[in-house]
Design a protein around this motif. Structure first.
Motif, PDB file in Angstrom:
ATOM      1  N   ILE A 145       4.449  -5.418   1.384  1.00  0.00           N
ATOM      2  CA  ILE A 145       4.230  -4.052   0.918  1.00  0.00           C
ATOM      3  C   ILE A 145       5.550  -3.510   0.374  1.00  0.00           C
ATOM      4  CG2 ILE A 145       3.414  -1.746   1.508  1.00  0.00           C
ATOM      5  CD1 ILE A 145       1.301  -3.955   1.766  1.00  0.00           C
ATOM      6  N   PRO A 146       5.688  -3.359  -0.943  1.00  0.00           N
ATOM      7  CA  PRO A 146       6.937  -2.863  -1.526  1.00  0.00           C
ATOM      8  C   PRO A 146       7.276  -1.446  -1.063  1.00  0.00           C
ATOM      9  CG  PRO A 146       5.526  -3.841  -3.206  1.00  0.00           C
ATOM     10  CD  PRO A 146       4.697  -3.704  -1.974  1.00  0.00           C
ATOM     11  N   SER A 147       8.554  -1.129  -1.084  1.00  0.00           N
ATOM     12  CA  SER A 147       8.994   0.219  -0.750  1.00  0.00           C
ATOM     13  C   SER A 147       8.367   1.233  -1.697  1.00  0.00           C
ATOM     14  CB  SER A 147      10.523   0.300  -0.840  1.00  0.00           C
ATOM     15  OG  SER A 147      10.973   1.617  -0.612  1.00  0.00           O
ATOM     16  N   GLY A 148       7.907   2.337  -1.174  1.00  0.00           N
ATOM     17  CA  GLY A 148       7.285   3.382  -1.978  1.00  0.00           C
ATOM     18  C   GLY A 148       5.811   3.208  -2.219  1.00  0.00           C
ATOM     19  N   SER A 149       5.213   2.161  -1.628  1.00  0.00           N
ATOM     20  CA  SER A 149       3.768   1.980  -1.797  1.00  0.00           C
ATOM     21  C   SER A 149       3.012   3.179  -1.230  1.00  0.00           C
ATOM     22  CB  SER A 149       3.312   0.692  -1.109  1.00  0.00           C
ATOM     23  OG  SER A 149       3.893  -0.447  -1.713  1.00  0.00           O
ATOM     24  N   LEU A 150       1.963   3.577  -1.929  1.00  0.00           N
ATOM     25  CA  LEU A 150       1.220   4.785  -1.557  1.00  0.00           C
ATOM     26  C   LEU A 150       0.223   4.493  -0.446  1.00  0.00           C
ATOM     27  CD1 LEU A 150       0.416   7.736  -2.040  1.00  0.00           C
ATOM     28  CD2 LEU A 150      -1.158   6.925  -3.802  1.00  0.00           C
ATOM     29  N   THR A 151       0.429   5.105   0.704  1.00  0.00           N
ATOM     30  CA  THR A 151      -0.548   5.016   1.785  1.00  0.00           C
ATOM     31  C   THR A 151      -1.745   5.890   1.432  1.00  0.00           C
ATOM     32  OG1 THR A 151       1.280   4.808   3.346  1.00  0.00           O
ATOM     33  CG2 THR A 151      -0.900   5.215   4.262  1.00  0.00           C
ATOM     34  N   ALA A 152      -2.919   5.291   1.388  1.00  0.00           N
ATOM     35  CA  ALA A 152      -4.087   6.030   0.902  1.00  0.00           C
ATOM     36  C   ALA A 152      -5.227   6.087   1.896  1.00  0.00           C
ATOM     37  CB  ALA A 152      -4.579   5.408  -0.398  1.00  0.00           C
ATOM     38  N   GLY A 153      -5.096   5.447   3.031  1.00  0.00           N
ATOM     39  CA  GLY A 153      -6.171   5.459   4.007  1.00  0.00           C
ATOM     40  C   GLY A 153      -5.756   4.738   5.269  1.00  0.00           C
ATOM     41  N   GLN A 154      -6.730   4.462   6.097  1.00  0.00           N
ATOM     42  CA  GLN A 154      -6.463   3.713   7.316  1.00  0.00           C
ATOM     43  C   GLN A 154      -7.742   3.023   7.773  1.00  0.00           C
ATOM     44  OE1 GLN A 154      -5.009   6.686  10.033  1.00  0.00           O
ATOM     45  NE2 GLN A 154      -7.049   7.386  10.597  1.00  0.00           N
ATOM     46  N   SER A 155      -7.534   1.888   8.443  1.00  0.00           N
ATOM     47  CA  SER A 155      -8.675   1.149   8.967  1.00  0.00           C
ATOM     48  C   SER A 155      -9.246   1.873  10.174  1.00  0.00           C
ATOM     49  CB  SER A 155      -8.241  -0.261   9.361  1.00  0.00           C
ATOM     50  OG  SER A 155      -7.418  -0.214  10.518  1.00  0.00           O
ATOM     51  N   GLU A 156     -10.398   1.382  10.646  1.00  0.00           N
ATOM     52  CA  GLU A 156     -10.994   1.986  11.842  1.00  0.00           C
ATOM     53  C   GLU A 156     -10.098   1.838  13.064  1.00  0.00           C
ATOM     54  OE1 GLU A 156     -13.154  -1.951  11.002  1.00  0.00           O
ATOM     55  OE2 GLU A 156     -12.129  -0.355   9.910  1.00  0.00           O
ATOM     56  N   ALA A 157      -9.144   0.892  13.016  1.00  0.00           N
ATOM     57  CA  ALA A 157      -8.189   0.687  14.113  1.00  0.00           C
ATOM     58  C   ALA A 157      -6.911   1.484  13.914  1.00  0.00           C
ATOM     59  CB  ALA A 157      -7.865  -0.796  14.251  1.00  0.00           C
ATOM     60  N   GLY A 158      -6.803   2.224  12.808  1.00  0.00           N
ATOM     61  CA  GLY A 158      -5.636   3.053  12.561  1.00  0.00           C
ATOM     62  C   GLY A 158      -4.552   2.402  11.721  1.00  0.00           C
ATOM     63  N   GLU A 159      -4.807   1.199  11.185  1.00  0.00           N
ATOM     64  CA  GLU A 159      -3.798   0.535  10.350  1.00  0.00           C
ATOM     65  C   GLU A 159      -3.749   1.187   8.969  1.00  0.00           C
ATOM     66  OE1 GLU A 159      -2.759  -3.864   8.420  1.00  0.00           O
ATOM     67  OE2 GLU A 159      -4.643  -3.567   9.527  1.00  0.00           O
ATOM     68  N   PRO A 160      -2.538   1.488   8.443  1.00  0.00           N
ATOM     69  CA  PRO A 160      -2.432   2.061   7.100  1.00  0.00           C
ATOM     70  C   PRO A 160      -2.981   1.112   6.043  1.00  0.00           C
ATOM     71  CG  PRO A 160      -0.372   2.319   8.297  1.00  0.00           C
ATOM     72  CD  PRO A 160      -1.231   1.395   9.114  1.00  0.00           C
ATOM     73  N   TYR A 185      -1.870  -9.786  -6.192  1.00  0.00           N
ATOM     74  CA  TYR A 185      -2.447  -8.554  -6.721  1.00  0.00           C
ATOM     75  C   TYR A 185      -1.318  -7.611  -7.100  1.00  0.00           C
ATOM     76  CZ  TYR A 185      -1.342  -7.339  -1.872  1.00  0.00           C
ATOM     77  OH  TYR A 185      -0.673  -7.169  -0.680  1.00  0.00           O
ATOM     78  N   GLU A 186      -1.697  -6.442  -7.624  1.00  0.00           N
ATOM     79  CA  GLU A 186      -0.765  -5.344  -7.871  1.00  0.00           C
ATOM     80  C   GLU A 186      -1.010  -4.248  -6.858  1.00  0.00           C
ATOM     81  OE1 GLU A 186       0.276  -5.134 -12.536  1.00  0.00           O
ATOM     82  OE2 GLU A 186      -1.783  -4.582 -12.026  1.00  0.00           O
ATOM     83  N   ILE A 187       0.055  -3.567  -6.471  1.00  0.00           N
ATOM     84  CA  ILE A 187      -0.065  -2.473  -5.504  1.00  0.00           C
ATOM     85  C   ILE A 187       0.513  -1.209  -6.133  1.00  0.00           C
ATOM     86  CG2 ILE A 187       2.189  -2.852  -4.362  1.00  0.00           C
ATOM     87  CD1 ILE A 187       0.699  -2.322  -1.682  1.00  0.00           C
ATOM     88  N   LEU A 188      -0.068  -0.054  -5.802  1.00  0.00           N
ATOM     89  CA  LEU A 188       0.332   1.216  -6.405  1.00  0.00           C
ATOM     90  C   LEU A 188       1.516   1.812  -5.639  1.00  0.00           C
ATOM     91  CD1 LEU A 188      -0.286   3.312  -8.578  1.00  0.00           C
ATOM     92  CD2 LEU A 188      -1.913   4.375  -6.991  1.00  0.00           C
ATOM     93  N   VAL A 189       2.585   2.130  -6.371  1.00  0.00           N
ATOM     94  CA  VAL A 189       3.782   2.731  -5.768  1.00  0.00           C
ATOM     95  C   VAL A 189       4.139   3.988  -6.534  1.00  0.00           C
ATOM     96  CG1 VAL A 189       4.653   0.484  -5.013  1.00  0.00           C
ATOM     97  CG2 VAL A 189       5.416   1.433  -7.196  1.00  0.00           C
ATOM     98  N   GLN A 190       4.900   4.843  -5.886  1.00  0.00           N
ATOM     99  CA  GLN A 190       5.321   6.094  -6.519  1.00  0.00           C
ATOM    100  C   GLN A 190       6.616   5.873  -7.281  1.00  0.00           C
ATOM    101  OE1 GLN A 190       6.304   9.339  -3.937  1.00  0.00           O
ATOM    102  NE2 GLN A 190       5.777  10.870  -5.471  1.00  0.00           N
ATOM    103  N   PHE A 194      -1.015  12.125 -10.373  1.00  0.00           N
ATOM    104  CA  PHE A 194      -0.136  11.127  -9.771  1.00  0.00           C
ATOM    105  C   PHE A 194       0.531  10.315 -10.864  1.00  0.00           C
ATOM    106  CE2 PHE A 194       0.628   6.976  -7.645  1.00  0.00           C
ATOM    107  CZ  PHE A 194       1.475   7.432  -6.638  1.00  0.00           C
ATOM    108  N   GLY A 195       1.837  10.138 -10.754  1.00  0.00           N
ATOM    109  CA  GLY A 195       2.584   9.432 -11.774  1.00  0.00           C
ATOM    110  C   GLY A 195       3.090   8.084 -11.328  1.00  0.00           C
ATOM    111  N   GLY A 196       2.308   7.371 -10.530  1.00  0.00           N
ATOM    112  CA  GLY A 196       2.749   6.112  -9.964  1.00  0.00           C
ATOM    113  C   GLY A 196       2.688   4.946 -10.936  1.00  0.00           C
ATOM    114  N   THR A 197       3.180   3.801 -10.475  1.00  0.00           N
ATOM    115  CA  THR A 197       3.161   2.576 -11.247  1.00  0.00           C
ATOM    116  C   THR A 197       2.630   1.440 -10.374  1.00  0.00           C
ATOM    117  OG1 THR A 197       5.445   2.071 -10.610  1.00  0.00           O
ATOM    118  CG2 THR A 197       5.113   3.278 -12.672  1.00  0.00           C
ATOM    119  N   TRP A 198       2.339   0.318 -11.028  1.00  0.00           N
ATOM    120  CA  TRP A 198       1.806  -0.847 -10.336  1.00  0.00           C
ATOM    121  C   TRP A 198       2.885  -1.917 -10.242  1.00  0.00           C
ATOM    122  CZ3 TRP A 198      -2.946  -0.389  -8.182  1.00  0.00           C
ATOM    123  CH2 TRP A 198      -3.775   0.623  -8.674  1.00  0.00           C
TER     124      TRP A 198
END
Length: 301
Positions: free
Chosen positions: A243-258, A296-301, A231-235
């Motif tokens: 949530i900035p554009s291009g943020s990497l969706t990596a999971g979901q909560s038990e309620a289905g929230e990304p 915080y920082e968030i991971l984006v592509q 993965f060649g993403g940046t922070w």
């Protein structure tokens, strides 16, 4: 990621067909009644040293790992019915730091493994059938001969295409992992794991022998997980539920929230955790607790 698919038909003659592979991982599907054999070799030939993995040997009743084509076998497990002559079955093989292992497609834990004190430089993988069996193979390869790592899976819908998560366990780190942070001088990787109905991004520290995810107010150890690789993403700095554009969706909560991947410096450690937009914060697993941060920082592509 550019990939190619190799189609292979093997006869009943125990003669390996070799492909270059230095990646440490191999993924394939095979249709055969018994005796799907895989060789791990330093050259494109049967040589010494070399490892062999026999899947569905002895009448499709057990699988073994053999070194240098010699008995006794270094590992053996019962695997009745693991192969099928009418349908393709998927498998992966991994070699890393002297450990040879094989598992079923989609499963992180191997069904057979062996650790050798001798570190054999594996550069080729061979495939063959024998003992009354012919085989049809579908071998997934990277451009240049390397395979797609075993048990790569696609996560929940994401802005990022070709995002690869590699199943692993017990502190093992697959080749080409994405580095997310550090703790006391040790590299920290990005991982994710299922817990209580949620798929949670978290951190992996190899020396601990496991990953960690934040949930329920606690730092939860996880021994089976997936590692973000190739993965060649940046922070990008952000705050709250932005949530900035291009943020990497990596999971979901038990309620289905990304859920997204974030990181923050806390107590001198650059620690990875999960971003939950509806909560307006990043959660990190640290010191036995689930800690929240608005900036915080968030991971984006």
């Amino acid at each position: 990621m550019i990939t190619a698919t190799q189609y292979l038909e093997t006869e009943d003659r125990l003669q390996y067909n070799f492909f270059p592979n230095r990646s440490g991982l191999c993924q394939f599907r095979v249709r055969a009644p018994n005796d799907a054999h895989i060789a791990l070799s330093p050259s494109a030939a049967e040589t010494t040293p070399m490892y062999e993995i026999f899947i569905g040997g002895w009448g499709n009743s057990k699988s073994v790992i053999r070194k240098n084509r010699s008995k006794p076998d270094v590992a053996e497990v019962p695997t009745p019915g693991i192969l099928n002559e009418h349908e393709f079955r998927g498998f992966w093989v991994r070699w890393e730091n002297g450990t040879i292992s094989a598992g079923n497609e989609g499963e992180g834990s191997p069904f057979i493994s062996f650790t050798d004190y001798e570190r054999v430089p594996i550069e080729y993988v061979g495939f063959c059938t024998g003992w009354g069996a012919r085989g049809s193979w579908v071998i997934e390869q990277r451009e240049g001969g390397g395979p797609i790592p075993a048990a790569y899976t696609q996560g929940p819908p994401s802005h990022a295409a070709n995002v690869c998560w590699v199943a692993s366990s017990n502190g093992q780190v697959p080749p080409r992992p994405f580095v997310g942070g550090e703790d006391n001088g040790e590299v920290m990787y990005v991982c994710r794991s299922n817990l209580n109905g949620a798929l949670l991004p978290g951190k992996l520290l190899q020396s601990h022998g496991n990953g960690y995810v934040a949930w329920g107010g606690k730092e939860n150890p996880v021994y089976e997980y997936e590692v973000l690789c190739d993965f060649g993403g940046t922070w990008v700095a952000t705050s709250g539920g932005n949530i900035p554009s291009g943020s990497l969706t990596a999971g979901q909560s038990e309620a289905g929230e990304p859920l997204y991947i974030g990181r923050v410096v806390h107590d001198g450690a650059l620690t990875v955790g999960k971003v939950q937009p509806s909560h307006g914060c990043l959660y990190i697993p640290y010191g036995g607790k689930e800690l929240s941060f608005k900036d915080y920082e968030i991971l984006v592509q």
